[in-house]
Design a protein around this motif. Structure first.
Motif, PDB file in Angstrom:
ATOM      1  N   LEU A   1     -13.979  35.555 -17.740  1.00  0.00           N
ATOM      2  CA  LEU A   1     -14.825  36.193 -18.746  1.00  0.00           C
ATOM      3  C   LEU A   1     -14.036  36.448 -20.026  1.00  0.00           C
ATOM      4  O   LEU A   1     -14.542  36.214 -21.141  1.00  0.00           O
ATOM      5  CB  LEU A   1     -15.386  37.507 -18.193  1.00  0.00           C
ATOM      6  CG  LEU A   1     -16.334  38.284 -19.116  1.00  0.00           C
ATOM      7  CD1 LEU A   1     -17.576  37.446 -19.417  1.00  0.00           C
ATOM      8  CD2 LEU A   1     -16.721  39.612 -18.482  1.00  0.00           C
ATOM      9  N   TYR A   2     -12.795  36.895 -19.872  1.00  0.00           N
ATOM     10  CA  TYR A   2     -11.971  37.181 -21.047  1.00  0.00           C
ATOM     11  C   TYR A   2     -11.707  35.911 -21.864  1.00  0.00           C
ATOM     12  O   TYR A   2     -11.727  35.945 -23.102  1.00  0.00           O
ATOM     13  CB  TYR A   2     -10.638  37.805 -20.622  1.00  0.00           C
ATOM     14  CG  TYR A   2      -9.652  37.926 -21.758  1.00  0.00           C
ATOM     15  CD1 TYR A   2      -9.780  38.927 -22.711  1.00  0.00           C
ATOM     16  CD2 TYR A   2      -8.595  37.020 -21.886  1.00  0.00           C
ATOM     17  CE1 TYR A   2      -8.885  39.034 -23.772  1.00  0.00           C
ATOM     18  CE2 TYR A   2      -7.695  37.118 -22.937  1.00  0.00           C
ATOM     19  CZ  TYR A   2      -7.845  38.122 -23.873  1.00  0.00           C
ATOM     20  OH  TYR A   2      -6.963  38.218 -24.924  1.00  0.00           O
ATOM     21  N   PHE A   3     -11.449  34.802 -21.185  1.00  0.00           N
ATOM     22  CA  PHE A   3     -11.072  33.575 -21.882  1.00  0.00           C
ATOM     23  C   PHE A   3     -12.269  32.786 -22.420  1.00  0.00           C
ATOM     24  O   PHE A   3     -12.080  31.796 -23.132  1.00  0.00           O
ATOM     25  CB  PHE A   3     -10.242  32.665 -20.965  1.00  0.00           C
ATOM     26  CG  PHE A   3      -8.813  33.103 -20.821  1.00  0.00           C
ATOM     27  CD1 PHE A   3      -7.971  33.141 -21.923  1.00  0.00           C
ATOM     28  CD2 PHE A   3      -8.310  33.487 -19.586  1.00  0.00           C
ATOM     29  CE1 PHE A   3      -6.648  33.549 -21.800  1.00  0.00           C
ATOM     30  CE2 PHE A   3      -6.994  33.896 -19.453  1.00  0.00           C
ATOM     31  CZ  PHE A   3      -6.165  33.927 -20.554  1.00  0.00           C
ATOM     32  N   ARG A   4     -13.476  33.206 -22.107  1.00  0.00           N
ATOM     33  CA  ARG A   4     -14.645  32.418 -22.514  1.00  0.00           C
ATOM     34  C   ARG A   4     -14.707  32.202 -24.019  1.00  0.00           C
ATOM     35  O   ARG A   4     -14.832  31.068 -24.494  1.00  0.00           O
ATOM     36  CB  ARG A   4     -15.925  33.104 -22.019  1.00  0.00           C
ATOM     37  CG  ARG A   4     -17.188  32.272 -22.203  1.00  0.00           C
ATOM     38  CD  ARG A   4     -18.354  32.908 -21.478  1.00  0.00           C
ATOM     39  NE  ARG A   4     -18.106  32.944 -20.035  1.00  0.00           N
ATOM     40  CZ  ARG A   4     -18.868  33.623 -19.178  1.00  0.00           C
ATOM     41  NH1 ARG A   4     -19.897  34.332 -19.628  1.00  0.00           N
ATOM     42  NH2 ARG A   4     -18.603  33.587 -17.895  1.00  0.00           N
ATOM     43  N   GLU A   5     -14.601  33.266 -24.787  1.00  0.00           N
ATOM     44  CA  GLU A   5     -14.674  33.127 -26.251  1.00  0.00           C
ATOM     45  C   GLU A   5     -13.443  32.436 -26.829  1.00  0.00           C
ATOM     46  O   GLU A   5     -13.584  31.530 -27.663  1.00  0.00           O
ATOM     47  CB  GLU A   5     -14.887  34.497 -26.899  1.00  0.00           C
ATOM     48  CG  GLU A   5     -15.076  34.408 -28.409  1.00  0.00           C
ATOM     49  CD  GLU A   5     -15.365  35.755 -29.043  1.00  0.00           C
ATOM     50  OE1 GLU A   5     -15.225  35.876 -30.279  1.00  0.00           O
ATOM     51  OE2 GLU A   5     -15.717  36.698 -28.303  1.00  0.00           O
ATOM     52  N   PRO A   6     -12.218  32.833 -26.435  1.00  0.00           N
ATOM     53  CA  PRO A   6     -11.043  32.106 -26.939  1.00  0.00           C
ATOM     54  C   PRO A   6     -11.094  30.604 -26.636  1.00  0.00           C
ATOM     55  O   PRO A   6     -10.675  29.791 -27.469  1.00  0.00           O
ATOM     56  CB  PRO A   6      -9.877  32.777 -26.207  1.00  0.00           C
ATOM     57  CG  PRO A   6     -10.356  34.156 -25.931  1.00  0.00           C
ATOM     58  CD  PRO A   6     -11.822  34.021 -25.641  1.00  0.00           C
ATOM     59  N   ASN A   7     -11.591  30.237 -25.471  1.00  0.00           N
ATOM     60  CA  ASN A   7     -11.694  28.820 -25.131  1.00  0.00           C
ATOM     61  C   ASN A   7     -12.645  28.097 -26.079  1.00  0.00           C
ATOM     62  O   ASN A   7     -12.358  26.979 -26.533  1.00  0.00           O
ATOM     63  CB  ASN A   7     -12.169  28.639 -23.689  1.00  0.00           C
ATOM     64  CG  ASN A   7     -11.104  29.008 -22.669  1.00  0.00           C
ATOM     65  OD1 ASN A   7      -9.941  29.204 -23.020  1.00  0.00           O
ATOM     66  ND2 ASN A   7     -11.499  29.109 -21.414  1.00  0.00           N
ATOM     67  N   GLN A   8     -13.782  28.723 -26.376  1.00  0.00           N
ATOM     68  CA  GLN A   8     -14.734  28.108 -27.300  1.00  0.00           C
ATOM     69  C   GLN A   8     -14.123  27.947 -28.687  1.00  0.00           C
ATOM     70  O   GLN A   8     -14.344  26.941 -29.356  1.00  0.00           O
ATOM     71  CB  GLN A   8     -16.017  28.947 -27.374  1.00  0.00           C
ATOM     72  CG  GLN A   8     -16.845  28.938 -26.099  1.00  0.00           C
ATOM     73  CD  GLN A   8     -17.270  27.543 -25.683  1.00  0.00           C
ATOM     74  OE1 GLN A   8     -17.683  26.728 -26.519  1.00  0.00           O
ATOM     75  NE2 GLN A   8     -17.171  27.257 -24.385  1.00  0.00           N
ATOM     76  N   ASN A   9     -13.346  28.932 -29.113  1.00  0.00           N
ATOM     77  CA  ASN A   9     -12.643  28.824 -30.399  1.00  0.00           C
ATOM     78  C   ASN A   9     -11.686  27.640 -30.380  1.00  0.00           C
ATOM     79  O   ASN A   9     -11.614  26.868 -31.352  1.00  0.00           O
ATOM     80  CB  ASN A   9     -11.854  30.108 -30.682  1.00  0.00           C
ATOM     81  CG  ASN A   9     -12.743  31.304 -30.946  1.00  0.00           C
ATOM     82  OD1 ASN A   9     -13.910  31.164 -31.306  1.00  0.00           O
ATOM     83  ND2 ASN A   9     -12.186  32.500 -30.775  1.00  0.00           N
TER      84      ASN A   9
END
Length: 310
Positions: A290-298
């Motif tokens: 869950l934490y890495f979801r947004e950084p991964n999309q970036n």
């Protein structure tokens, strides 16, 4: 070459040297040199090669990521006859004490190569060290960069696993992974292993100096499952003739991953590679994902491609 010289080389190599089917005498000797482990024999071979053999700063650098498969990538690249690799991590661009020794010192850490050959160095700490990108750019703005990435949540656990085994080997105390990752009921996002997996933050630093076409991304998960496809892409990126083939790999059932074959010699990564991860509670893995979801999309937007990560 005189028959006397040819006979001397036969003795030096302890076996036949086939020159007729290679592009040049130097290349034939070099192919054999890459297989020679004895320092004395290496010295004799280099003397034979003469002024054509020099040490060069690397034209390509594997910059990371840590626990992403950088050692496997380096060893696989070393299969190519037009590539020579620095065997040890030099830590020139990320350790101040080494960088202060200067570029001449760095060059001396590189293997000897022939004019047509590509020198490659790998230090996975470069990717997450803020100074490294500017220092490499200062050495040469045309340096080609290789970045091998894997699922960042898995990379965190692999990072912890290395520390865990090191502490066990030294008979030191260690914390269960859950105690490190979860503090006061929340994910410890300041944990170094998590920060190393913030690919988006670190990639922004590199892209501020190097154009994206100069950075090749290797899929670390695919490298495990299908190494040849990844190496063929790397050959193209480095503008190397295709020389690495399916016959250079075989699956080792005992180790559970691919090993290498070259000139009748087998090589597998050492036992520190591919270690089994400790069991991790599913709720912790869900928090990591869950934490890495947004950084991964970036990160995906930055590099123009996606990966099958959690």
């Amino acid at each position: 070459m005189s028959w006397f010289m040819f006979g001397a080389l036969m003795l030096l190599f302890e076996g036949p040297l086939f020159i007729c089917n290679t592009p040049s005498k130097d290349v034939a000797v070099w192919h054999r040199l890459k297989l020679v482990e004895s320092a004395a024999r290496r010295k004799n071979l280099l003397a034979f090669l003469g002024a054509n053999a020099t040490r060069k700063v690397p034209q390509a650098v594997i910059i990371g990521v840590r626990k992403g498969g950088t050692r496997a990538l380096l060893e696989m690249l070393n299969l190519h006859p037009d590539v020579v690799v620095a065997k040890a991590e030099v830590h020139f661009f990320d350790w101040d004490e080494n960088y202060q020794k200067g570029l001449d010192w760095y060059r001396e850490q590189m293997p000897v190569s022939l004019p047509h050959q590509l020198t490659v160095e790998k230090t996975p700490g470069y990717f997450t060290t803020g100074k490294a990108s500017g220092r490499i750019h200062g050495m040469s703005s045309s340096t080609r960069l290789l970045l091998i990435v894997r699922d960042p949540a898995e990379r965190v656990i692999s990072d912890y696993t290395q520390v865990l085994y090191n502490r066990k080997e030294r008979h030191k105390r260690y914390q269960p992974v859950e105690e490190i990752l979860i503090q006061n009921g929340k994910l410890n996002v300041e944990y170094k292993a998590i920060q190393r997996s913030r690919y988006d933050i670190h990639m922004a630093t590199w892209l501020s100096l190097f154009p994206l076409h100069q950075i090749h991304l290797v899929d670390g998960d695919a490298l495990i499952e299908d190494p040849l496809s990844q190496l063929q892409e790397v050959e193209q990126f480095l503008q190397l003739p295709p020389r690495i083939k399916a016959s250079n790999f075989y699956f080792n059932q005992t180790k559970g991953f691919y090993c290498l074959l070259a000139a009748g010699h087998e090589k597998c990564l050492d036992q520190s590679k591919g270690r089994p991860h400790p069991p991790v509670h599913q709720s912790v893995l869900r928090q990591l994902c869950l934490y890495f979801r947004e950084p991964n999309q970036n990160f995906f937007r930055m590099v123009g491609r996606t990966f099958n990560w959690c």
